[in-house]
Design a protein around this motif. Structure first.
Motif, PDB file in Angstrom:
ATOM      1  N   TRP A   2       0.706 -18.690 -16.927  1.00 33.92           N
ATOM      2  CA  TRP A   2      -0.482 -18.660 -16.011  1.00 33.92           C
ATOM      3  C   TRP A   2      -1.456 -19.644 -16.622  1.00 33.92           C
ATOM      4  O   TRP A   2      -1.742 -19.699 -17.604  1.00 33.92           O
ATOM      5  N   ARG A 136       1.938 -20.244 -12.311  1.00 32.67           N
ATOM      6  CA  ARG A 136       0.853 -20.045 -11.314  1.00 32.67           C
ATOM      7  C   ARG A 136      -0.443 -20.829 -11.607  1.00 32.67           C
ATOM      8  O   ARG A 136      -0.742 -20.686 -12.992  1.00 32.67           O
ATOM      9  N   GLU A 176      -3.154 -20.803  -6.194  1.00 33.15           N
ATOM     10  CA  GLU A 176      -4.159 -19.816  -5.569  1.00 33.15           C
ATOM     11  C   GLU A 176      -5.796 -19.953  -5.854  1.00 33.15           C
ATOM     12  O   GLU A 176      -6.073 -20.042  -6.891  1.00 33.15           O
ATOM     13  N   LEU A 185      -7.936  -8.426  -8.121  1.00 36.38           N
ATOM     14  CA  LEU A 185      -6.598  -8.848  -7.675  1.00 36.38           C
ATOM     15  C   LEU A 185      -5.901  -9.684  -8.613  1.00 36.38           C
ATOM     16  O   LEU A 185      -4.541  -9.643  -8.785  1.00 36.38           O
ATOM     17  N   ASP A 188      -3.982  -7.281 -10.904  1.00 33.59           N
ATOM     18  CA  ASP A 188      -2.817  -6.893 -10.327  1.00 33.59           C
ATOM     19  C   ASP A 188      -1.930  -7.670 -10.142  1.00 33.59           C
ATOM     20  O   ASP A 188      -0.487  -7.530 -10.664  1.00 33.59           O
ATOM     21  N   ARG A 189      -2.128  -9.196  -9.897  1.00 34.26           N
ATOM     22  CA  ARG A 189      -1.239 -10.067  -9.886  1.00 34.26           C
ATOM     23  C   ARG A 189      -0.372 -10.270 -11.441  1.00 34.26           C
ATOM     24  O   ARG A 189       0.752 -10.363 -11.445  1.00 34.26           O
ATOM     25  N   ASN A 192       1.757  -7.038 -11.986  1.00 26.90           N
ATOM     26  CA  ASN A 192       2.805  -6.446 -10.889  1.00 26.90           C
ATOM     27  C   ASN A 192       3.245  -7.566 -10.205  1.00 26.90           C
ATOM     28  O   ASN A 192       4.574  -7.091  -9.747  1.00 26.90           O
ATOM     29  N   GLU A 193       2.836  -8.461  -9.766  1.00 27.48           N
ATOM     30  CA  GLU A 193       3.408  -9.450  -9.080  1.00 27.48           C
ATOM     31  C   GLU A 193       4.481 -10.361  -9.323  1.00 27.48           C
ATOM     32  O   GLU A 193       4.641 -11.008 -10.398  1.00 27.48           O
ATOM     33  N   PRO A 194       5.721 -10.259  -8.580  1.00 28.41           N
ATOM     34  CA  PRO A 194       6.689 -11.368  -9.005  1.00 28.41           C
ATOM     35  C   PRO A 194       6.281 -12.602  -8.671  1.00 28.41           C
ATOM     36  O   PRO A 194       5.492 -12.876  -7.894  1.00 28.41           O
ATOM     37  N   THR A 196       6.435 -16.372  -7.084  1.00 27.39           N
ATOM     38  CA  THR A 196       6.643 -16.951  -6.010  1.00 27.39           C
ATOM     39  C   THR A 196       6.120 -18.369  -5.974  1.00 27.39           C
ATOM     40  O   THR A 196       5.616 -18.625  -6.952  1.00 27.39           O
ATOM     41  N   ARG A 202      -7.585 -16.750  -1.475  1.00 26.34           N
ATOM     42  CA  ARG A 202      -8.129 -15.423  -1.571  1.00 26.34           C
ATOM     43  C   ARG A 202      -9.603 -15.387  -1.450  1.00 26.34           C
ATOM     44  O   ARG A 202     -10.284 -15.977  -2.371  1.00 26.34           O
TER      45      ARG A 202
END
Length: 205
Positions: A2, A136, A176, A185, A188-189, A192-194, A196, A202
Motif C-alpha cells: 500500500w 492501493r 481511495e 477504516l 480495517d482495510r 481484512n479487505e480483499p 479490488t 471516504r
C-alpha cells in the motif's frame, strides 16, 4: 503493498501521531508513506512570489519540503524507515518495517512534466504507486470527503492536484480518498479487505 499519502494539512494535527502509530502497528512490511509538503511547501510558494524564481527551482525545493515532513514523521515515530529509492523502500518492507518515501531522487536539472505546481505530492504518490505496482493508494486529507463526488471534482476543487486524475485514470490499483478521522477504516482495510480495483472516496471529517 500500500501507498498511504498523508497530507501536509495534518502536520499540525494531533491525528498525525495516531495515523503513524496505526500504520506502524498494522502496516509493517506492507505500507509506504508519502508525506505531503505542508507548510514547508507553503514557504516555497512565498519565496517564489517574493523572488520570482522559476518552477524548476520551486519543484526541487518542494521535494525537499516533502523530505522535511518525512523526517518529521520519523522524528515523531523513530521506527519508520526513511527511503529515497525503490530499493530502499523494498528493503524496509522486507524487514517488516513501514517506509517513508522521500522524493529527493526526483530533483531535476532541467524542467519536465513534473516540475510545476500542477503536480504536487498527490500526483507523486500516484506515480510512486504505479512504479511500485502497489495494491492501493490511500490519500489522507483533513478536509471533508464526500463519497459521492467524482474524482475529477476533487481535482477541480483543489482537494487533490490538477494532474492527479491523469496519473490514476488507468491505475491497476485501488485509489481511495479518506478523511483524517477514518483511521479505523484504514486499519480495517489493511487487516481484512480483499484487493479490488477502482476509485473509492471516504469521508469522516
Amino acid at each position: 503493498m500500500w501507498v498511504v499519502k498523508i497530507g501536509g494539512s495534518l502536520s499540525h494535527d494531533p491525528s498525525l501521531r495516531l495515523w503513524l502509530t496505526e500504520l506502524r502497528e498494522v502496516g509493517g512490511g506492507r505500507v509506504v508513506i508519502v508525506p505531503g509538503g505542508g507548510d514547508f511547501a507553503d514557504r516555497v510558494r512565498q519565496y517564489q512570489s517574493e523572488w520570482q524564481f522559476d518552477d524548476l527551482a520551486a519543484h526541487n525545493m518542494c521535494l525537499l519540503a516533502m523530505t522535511q515532513y518525512g523526517l518529521m514523521m520519523q522524528g515523531v515515530l523513530p521506527d519508520l524507515v526513511i527511503a529515497s529509492s525503490e530499493a530502499k523502500v523494498r528493503r524496509a518492507l522486507r524487514d517488516g518495517r513501514v517506509a517513508v518515501w522521500v522524493p529527493t531522487a526526483l530533483m531535476r536539472d532541467t524542467p519536465d512534466a513534473m516540475s510545476n505546481w500542477d503536480t504536487t505530492s498527490d500526483s507523486l504518490a500516484a506515480w510512486l504507486s504505479t512504479m511500485l505496482n502497489a495494491e492501493r493508494l490511500m490519500v489522507v486529507k483533513s478536509c471533508p470527503i464526500d463519497p459521492d463526488e467524482p474524482l475529477e471534482t476533487f481535482a477541480q476543487n483543489g482537494v487533490v492536484d490538477r494532474r492527479f486524475f491523469d496519473y490514476v485514470r488507468d491505475a491497476n490499483y485501488v485509489v481511495e480518498l479518506i478523511g483524517k478521522d477514518n483511521v479505523e477504516l484504514m486499519r480495517d482495510r489493511l487487516l481484512n479487505e480483499p484487493v479490488t480495483q477502482g476509485f473509492v472516496a471516504r469521508g469522516g471529517v
